[in-house]
Write a protein that holds these residues in place. Sequence first.
Motif, PDB file in Angstrom:
ATOM      1  N   PHE A 107     -41.510  -3.359  34.443  1.00 38.35           N
ATOM      2  CA  PHE A 107     -42.789  -3.275  35.123  1.00 38.35           C
ATOM      3  C   PHE A 107     -42.816  -2.007  35.949  1.00 38.35           C
ATOM      4  CE2 PHE A 107     -41.601  -7.513  34.406  1.00 38.35           C
ATOM      5  CZ  PHE A 107     -42.751  -8.187  34.068  1.00 38.35           C
ATOM      6  N   GLY A 108     -43.996  -1.390  36.107  1.00 40.67           N
ATOM      7  CA  GLY A 108     -44.116  -0.204  36.924  1.00 40.67           C
ATOM      8  C   GLY A 108     -44.207  -0.542  38.396  1.00 40.67           C
ATOM      9  N   LEU A 109     -43.500   0.253  39.226  1.00 38.94           N
ATOM     10  CA  LEU A 109     -43.548   0.038  40.665  1.00 38.94           C
ATOM     11  C   LEU A 109     -43.070   1.311  41.348  1.00 38.94           C
ATOM     12  CD1 LEU A 109     -43.953  -2.146  42.935  1.00 38.94           C
ATOM     13  CD2 LEU A 109     -41.479  -2.319  42.927  1.00 38.94           C
ATOM     14  N   THR A 110     -43.682   1.710  42.443  1.00 34.88           N
ATOM     15  CA  THR A 110     -43.245   2.900  43.154  1.00 34.88           C
ATOM     16  C   THR A 110     -42.222   2.530  44.204  1.00 34.88           C
ATOM     17  OG1 THR A 110     -45.380   3.948  42.802  1.00 34.88           O
ATOM     18  CG2 THR A 110     -44.018   4.837  44.579  1.00 34.88           C
ATOM     19  N   LEU A 111     -41.032   3.121  44.074  1.00 39.86           N
ATOM     20  CA  LEU A 111     -39.969   2.918  45.047  1.00 39.86           C
ATOM     21  C   LEU A 111     -39.027   4.109  44.950  1.00 39.86           C
ATOM     22  CD1 LEU A 111     -38.993   0.679  47.078  1.00 39.86           C
ATOM     23  CD2 LEU A 111     -37.273   0.137  45.371  1.00 39.86           C
ATOM     24  N   PHE A 112     -38.470   4.562  46.047  1.00 42.14           N
ATOM     25  CA  PHE A 112     -37.662   5.764  46.018  1.00 42.14           C
ATOM     26  C   PHE A 112     -36.277   5.519  45.456  1.00 42.14           C
ATOM     27  CE2 PHE A 112     -36.352   9.916  47.058  1.00 42.14           C
ATOM     28  CZ  PHE A 112     -35.079   9.844  47.588  1.00 42.14           C
ATOM     29  N   SER A 113     -35.622   4.449  45.872  1.00 43.17           N
ATOM     30  CA  SER A 113     -34.244   4.226  45.459  1.00 43.17           C
ATOM     31  C   SER A 113     -34.128   3.007  44.577  1.00 43.17           C
ATOM     32  CB  SER A 113     -33.355   4.049  46.696  1.00 43.17           C
ATOM     33  OG  SER A 113     -33.774   2.928  47.428  1.00 43.17           O
ATOM     34  N   CYS A 114     -32.910   2.833  44.016  1.00 45.00           N
ATOM     35  CA  CYS A 114     -32.672   1.721  43.100  1.00 45.00           C
ATOM     36  C   CYS A 114     -31.701   0.748  43.729  1.00 45.00           C
ATOM     37  CB  CYS A 114     -32.081   2.220  41.789  1.00 45.00           C
ATOM     38  SG  CYS A 114     -33.140   3.418  40.961  1.00 45.00           S
ATOM     39  N   VAL A 134     -28.046 -12.515  29.677  1.00 45.71           N
ATOM     40  CA  VAL A 134     -28.059 -11.619  30.831  1.00 45.71           C
ATOM     41  C   VAL A 134     -28.103 -12.465  32.098  1.00 45.71           C
ATOM     42  CG1 VAL A 134     -29.401  -9.898  32.089  1.00 45.71           C
ATOM     43  CG2 VAL A 134     -29.127  -9.702  29.611  1.00 45.71           C
ATOM     44  N   ASN A 135     -27.102 -12.280  32.975  1.00 43.00           N
ATOM     45  CA  ASN A 135     -27.041 -13.004  34.242  1.00 43.00           C
ATOM     46  C   ASN A 135     -27.450 -12.148  35.437  1.00 43.00           C
ATOM     47  OD1 ASN A 135     -25.980 -15.518  33.238  1.00 43.00           O
ATOM     48  ND2 ASN A 135     -24.000 -14.504  32.990  1.00 43.00           N
ATOM     49  N   SER A 136     -27.221 -10.839  35.361  1.00 38.35           N
ATOM     50  CA  SER A 136     -27.453  -9.967  36.511  1.00 38.35           C
ATOM     51  C   SER A 136     -27.822  -8.587  36.009  1.00 38.35           C
ATOM     52  CB  SER A 136     -26.194  -9.903  37.381  1.00 38.35           C
ATOM     53  OG  SER A 136     -26.383  -9.051  38.493  1.00 38.35           O
ATOM     54  N   ILE A 137     -28.689  -7.912  36.758  1.00 41.19           N
ATOM     55  CA  ILE A 137     -29.164  -6.604  36.322  1.00 41.19           C
ATOM     56  C   ILE A 137     -29.243  -5.654  37.506  1.00 41.19           C
ATOM     57  CG2 ILE A 137     -31.659  -6.923  36.617  1.00 41.19           C
ATOM     58  CD1 ILE A 137     -31.884  -5.866  33.661  1.00 41.19           C
ATOM     59  N   THR A 138     -28.939  -4.380  37.266  1.00 42.26           N
ATOM     60  CA  THR A 138     -29.071  -3.336  38.268  1.00 42.26           C
ATOM     61  C   THR A 138     -29.474  -2.057  37.556  1.00 42.26           C
ATOM     62  OG1 THR A 138     -28.005  -2.277  40.173  1.00 42.26           O
ATOM     63  CG2 THR A 138     -26.653  -2.577  38.204  1.00 42.26           C
ATOM     64  N   ALA A 139     -29.878  -1.041  38.307  1.00 41.08           N
ATOM     65  CA  ALA A 139     -30.338   0.201  37.693  1.00 41.08           C
ATOM     66  C   ALA A 139     -30.085   1.381  38.613  1.00 41.08           C
ATOM     67  CB  ALA A 139     -31.829   0.105  37.361  1.00 41.08           C
ATOM     68  N   THR A 140     -29.881   2.548  38.004  1.00 38.09           N
ATOM     69  CA  THR A 140     -29.739   3.792  38.741  1.00 38.09           C
ATOM     70  C   THR A 140     -30.687   4.813  38.127  1.00 38.09           C
ATOM     71  OG1 THR A 140     -27.948   4.561  37.298  1.00 38.09           O
ATOM     72  CG2 THR A 140     -27.329   3.326  39.281  1.00 38.09           C
ATOM     73  N   ASP A 157     -31.106   4.417  34.173  1.00 39.69           N
ATOM     74  CA  ASP A 157     -30.078   3.691  33.447  1.00 39.69           C
ATOM     75  C   ASP A 157     -30.060   2.247  33.927  1.00 39.69           C
ATOM     76  OD1 ASP A 157     -29.185   5.851  31.930  1.00 39.69           O
ATOM     77  OD2 ASP A 157     -27.854   6.535  33.532  1.00 39.69           O
ATOM     78  N   ILE A 158     -30.128   1.330  32.993  1.00 39.24           N
ATOM     79  CA  ILE A 158     -30.184  -0.100  33.307  1.00 39.24           C
ATOM     80  C   ILE A 158     -28.879  -0.754  32.868  1.00 39.24           C
ATOM     81  CG2 ILE A 158     -31.412  -2.259  32.904  1.00 39.24           C
ATOM     82  CD1 ILE A 158     -33.872  -0.492  32.204  1.00 39.24           C
ATOM     83  N   TYR A 159     -28.280  -1.527  33.752  1.00 42.24           N
ATOM     84  CA  TYR A 159     -27.033  -2.232  33.476  1.00 42.24           C
ATOM     85  C   TYR A 159     -27.309  -3.733  33.543  1.00 42.24           C
ATOM     86  CZ  TYR A 159     -24.954   2.321  34.596  1.00 42.24           C
ATOM     87  OH  TYR A 159     -24.633   3.659  34.632  1.00 42.24           O
ATOM     88  N   ALA A 160     -27.067  -4.420  32.448  1.00 40.75           N
ATOM     89  CA  ALA A 160     -27.340  -5.857  32.359  1.00 40.75           C
ATOM     90  C   ALA A 160     -26.031  -6.594  32.064  1.00 40.75           C
ATOM     91  CB  ALA A 160     -28.364  -6.143  31.264  1.00 40.75           C
ATOM     92  N   GLY A 161     -25.527  -7.310  33.052  1.00 43.72           N
ATOM     93  CA  GLY A 161     -24.246  -7.994  32.913  1.00 43.72           C
ATOM     94  C   GLY A 161     -24.399  -9.416  32.413  1.00 43.72           C
ATOM     95  N   GLY A 162     -23.461  -9.862  31.599  1.00 42.13           N
ATOM     96  CA  GLY A 162     -23.497 -11.222  31.069  1.00 42.13           C
ATOM     97  C   GLY A 162     -22.377 -11.467  30.100  1.00 42.13           C
ATOM     98  N   TYR A 163     -22.720 -11.970  28.905  1.00 43.89           N
ATOM     99  CA  TYR A 163     -21.699 -12.184  27.877  1.00 43.89           C
ATOM    100  C   TYR A 163     -22.336 -12.083  26.503  1.00 43.89           C
ATOM    101  CZ  TYR A 163     -23.483 -17.006  27.433  1.00 43.89           C
ATOM    102  OH  TYR A 163     -24.276 -18.105  27.237  1.00 43.89           O
ATOM    103  N   GLU A 179     -30.665   3.321  28.400  1.00 42.22           N
ATOM    104  CA  GLU A 179     -31.348   4.484  28.948  1.00 42.22           C
ATOM    105  C   GLU A 179     -32.834   4.302  28.680  1.00 42.22           C
ATOM    106  OE1 GLU A 179     -32.966   7.347  27.641  1.00 42.22           O
ATOM    107  OE2 GLU A 179     -33.068   8.188  29.667  1.00 42.22           O
ATOM    108  N   LEU A 180     -33.632   4.286  29.733  1.00 42.48           N
ATOM    109  CA  LEU A 180     -35.012   3.834  29.631  1.00 42.48           C
ATOM    110  C   LEU A 180     -35.877   4.717  28.742  1.00 42.48           C
ATOM    111  CD1 LEU A 180     -36.949   1.653  30.621  1.00 42.48           C
ATOM    112  CD2 LEU A 180     -37.494   3.104  32.563  1.00 42.48           C
ATOM    113  N   THR A 181     -35.731   6.045  28.849  1.00 41.90           N
ATOM    114  CA  THR A 181     -36.606   6.935  28.094  1.00 41.90           C
ATOM    115  C   THR A 181     -36.296   6.910  26.599  1.00 41.90           C
ATOM    116  OG1 THR A 181     -36.820   8.395  29.999  1.00 41.90           O
ATOM    117  CG2 THR A 181     -37.416   9.295  27.857  1.00 41.90           C
ATOM    118  N   SER A 182     -35.016   7.063  26.250  1.00 44.39           N
ATOM    119  CA  SER A 182     -34.642   7.131  24.839  1.00 44.39           C
ATOM    120  C   SER A 182     -34.573   5.770  24.181  1.00 44.39           C
ATOM    121  CB  SER A 182     -33.285   7.825  24.694  1.00 44.39           C
ATOM    122  OG  SER A 182     -32.257   7.027  25.264  1.00 44.39           O
ATOM    123  N   GLY A 183     -34.342   4.728  24.986  1.00 42.36           N
ATOM    124  CA  GLY A 183     -34.216   3.389  24.425  1.00 42.36           C
ATOM    125  C   GLY A 183     -32.844   3.092  23.877  1.00 42.36           C
TER     126      GLY A 183
END
Length: 417
Positions: A15-22, A251-257, A264-270, A293-297
Amino acid sequence: MIKKISLFTISILVFGLTLFSCSNDTKTDPNTVPETNNPGTNNPGDETENGNEQESNTVVYAADCHNLRYWKNGELISLLNIDGDSPINNYQMGGIDNIKENGDTVYMCGVINALTGPKVGYWKNDEWIELHSSTENVARATSMYISNDDIYICGYEQNVAEYIWKNDSEVFLENNLTDRLYYATTMTICDEYLIVGGYKELKEESGYNNYVEYVNPREWHYDLGDTSTGIQYTTYSTCEATQIQYVNTKVNSITATSNSDSIDIYAGGYSADRRADSTSPNPINMAGYWKSELTSGTRTWNSLSDGTTDAEVLSIVISNNIVYAAGYLTESSGIRIAGYWENSEWTPLSDGTNDAEAACIVIDGDDLYVGGYLIDSGVMTPGYWLNGEWTPLTLQSEHSSYFMEETMVSCIVVVHE
């Protein structure tokens, strides 16, 4: 700044959202995490053998995903009101799946399992706010994020749909069908995007136990618009063409930088093999994470366990470009070992005598918090490890008889007042 995103097969919602940091489900800090020593035990607020001492103005909130209770600097606070007229009167079951702090307000999302069915919502400084209810299906509010005083919560009702709520307004994500169920389990915010992780569970006929349950990637793309909810649908893809049948992933947990080029999206699980021709009737779950990687997919799977015994990532954070993933490994004896991976290096937190799991990981300055449980003298004990030292949390309160024996610290937030 990214303006467009391409379709790619990962079990996330974007989803789109404006925020400076991740950030992600757990509070993180860019500072380096110190080396930890062997597991030990200390009490909340005590100085540990490593010399770790929580500052007097540091408040640690820890919540239980199996019960309606949380701890504030080790003090148990019950969300049950057995004799009152509040919405949680006589509700004995439920749990807290995520906790956040914003200024002087503490938010916790989860579920209250009433006699009439699950009540999904959140607590604002212990005041219950209901978002959704069900009369018969399992339902939960699984994760939340607060940005610019806007409250985002994701969750689901099994056999019905999964949802996002923004400031208490419900946003439909995806209907469940007879042959598939959708779950939104985790969320984070990065740059212009609210990213929600989850999975799709399918049932397909096969020669293996008649039906094989498995989960596969799917994705949604949304923008924040000027609608009443602030979320406007743009595109949707089921990713059916790229599914690998009978492969179980979650997917149990997700973070991004973010950087100047992409996110870059990191999705942890099994991930586990559940093909119909599998020689194992109980396939092994392999711990790891997907990096996208969000742009290239582009999307890659990074294994953290060797696949000989069950393992799982339950929480993931990024600090100084290092991936920290908390979870468990299973020994050949069947006992689960709590611990975390620093990139691919495993650090055990329990000694393998009894079952233990690490369910959440938080980096706060020079401190590393890992919440979970361990079995102590036959009792499932909630608590957290602070820089490798175990801190058990009390189970005693006036409502002790109403709580379940199953317990675990599923989320932690550290506040410096």
